[in-house]
Scaffold this active site. Structure first.
Site, PDB file in Angstrom:
ATOM      1  N   CYS B  87       0.834  -1.197   0.000  1.00 21.63           N
ATOM      2  CA  CYS B  87       0.000   0.000   0.000  1.00 21.63           C
ATOM      3  C   CYS B  87       0.875   1.257   0.000  1.00 21.63           C
ATOM      4  O   CYS B  87       1.578   1.503  -0.962  1.00 21.63           O
ATOM      5  CB  CYS B  87      -0.981  -0.042   1.173  1.00 21.63           C
ATOM      6  N   HIS B 195      -3.543  -5.609   0.964  1.00 24.75           N
ATOM      7  CA  HIS B 195      -2.921  -5.836   2.278  1.00 24.75           C
ATOM      8  C   HIS B 195      -2.938  -7.316   2.674  1.00 24.75           C
ATOM      9  O   HIS B 195      -3.871  -7.754   3.355  1.00 24.75           O
ATOM     10  CB  HIS B 195      -3.693  -5.068   3.348  1.00 24.75           C
ATOM     11  N   GLU B 197      -1.332  -8.716   4.956  1.00 25.18           N
ATOM     12  CA  GLU B 197      -1.262  -8.854   6.427  1.00 25.18           C
ATOM     13  C   GLU B 197      -2.643  -8.749   7.072  1.00 25.18           C
ATOM     14  O   GLU B 197      -2.806  -9.062   8.238  1.00 25.18           O
ATOM     15  CB  GLU B 197      -0.280  -7.823   7.008  1.00 25.18           C
TER      16      GLU B 197
END
Lengths: 76, 219
Positions: B87, B195, B197
């Protein structure tokens, strides 16, 4: 000594913000706007004797992203 | 594997990324502040996290790209150390010149925050080896400036060299050729807007992101 740097998107790079502004102008009833491109202006207050080459370097290294943007320097 | 996560003023995904790194490697990452001029010795993987470094002033990632630590990250990347930019981290890596192209304002103007379907375009890289070729995965995005731009010659080169890692499988932000993530020439630097994560634990609603960290941990 002041210099003004105008940063604009290169031709061919789509400008979503310009497009949104264009639509908003039309929404307000302003006809006859063919196109809108948004950019930014950065005013530099510089020490006397700052060379054109120095300002160029500032533009290339930080002020503009030359992948997508053009810059124009005007000494005020 | 030893990992580091870079922290800029305005980073807000650094701790999530650290959790993902720790779960994959079994070791706590070093958190490295942006003013550091060197990385700890023996780092194998560097994460450049999401967020709004320096408030997105000037252009997203532009100020962070000039921070002292990014010189150390560039040196590490040149040595073949893995660098993962997510990002805002992707924006920082393009502004640094570690990856080609630029991330512009989303075509629809609005911030996009939702789970999106991606296609794995290259399943051979160190980052993507746990995915199958053309596998469809679900990973969240949350960004305002994710509209990937590069000139046609650069896009052709990226595609020809297998450097497009992920593509959006649906319209998200107007990205050229639906590119969601790109690799550098050496294949050791990946930048991506989604993302992983945030899709790495069952409680996140899926584990599609975890495979990326597991792949890196065994790379």
């Amino acid at each position: 000594m002041k210099a003004r740097v105008t940063i604009t998107l290169k031709n061919g790079v789509l400008d979503p913000q310009g497009k949104a502004i264009h639509h908003a102008l039309e929404g307000l009833g302003f006809g006859g706007v063919n196109d809108v491109r948004a950019g930014k202006m950065i005013e530099l207050d510089l020490a006397d004797g700052t060379s054109d080459a120095d300002i160029e370097e500032m533009c290339k290294k930080l002020l503009a992203n030359t992948v997508i943007e053009n810059y124009r320097i005007e000494r005020a | 594997m030893n990992t580091a996560v870079i922290v800029f003023p305005g980073s807000n995904c650094d701790r999530d990324l650290a959790v993902a790194f720790e779960q994959a490697t079994g070791k706590k990452p070093h958190m490295v502040w942006h003013r550091e001029t060197e990385l700890p010795d023996g780092i194998d993987l560097i994460g450049v996290p999401g967020g709004f470094s320096y408030g997105d002033y000037l252009r997203s990632g532009a100020m962070a790209a000039q921070s002292p630590v990014m010189r150390a990250v560039s040196d590490a990347a040149a040595k073949g150390i893995y660098v993962l930019g997510i990002c805002n981290g992707f924006q920082v890596l393009t502004e640094t010149g570690l990856l080609p192209g630029a991330l512009m304002r989303n075509a629809g103007i609005q911030f996009v925050c939702r789970d999106v379907k991606l296609t794995v375009a290259n399943s051979q890289s160190a980052f993507t080896s746990r995915y199958k070729a053309d596998e469809e995965i679900l990973i969240p995005v949350a960004h305002h400036d994710g509209n990937y731009f590069a000139d046609a010659a650069t896009l052709d080169r990226l595609e020809g060299e297998g450097r497009v890692a992920f593509r959006y499988a649906e319209e998200v932000n107007g990205s050229a050729r639906n590119i969601a993530g790109v690799l550098n020439e050496g294949g050791n630097v990946l930048g991506m807007m989604p993302h992983p994560e945030r899709m790495s634990e069952a409680a996140h609603g899926g584990l599609d992101g975890k495979k990326l960290f597991d792949a890196l941990a065994s790379a």
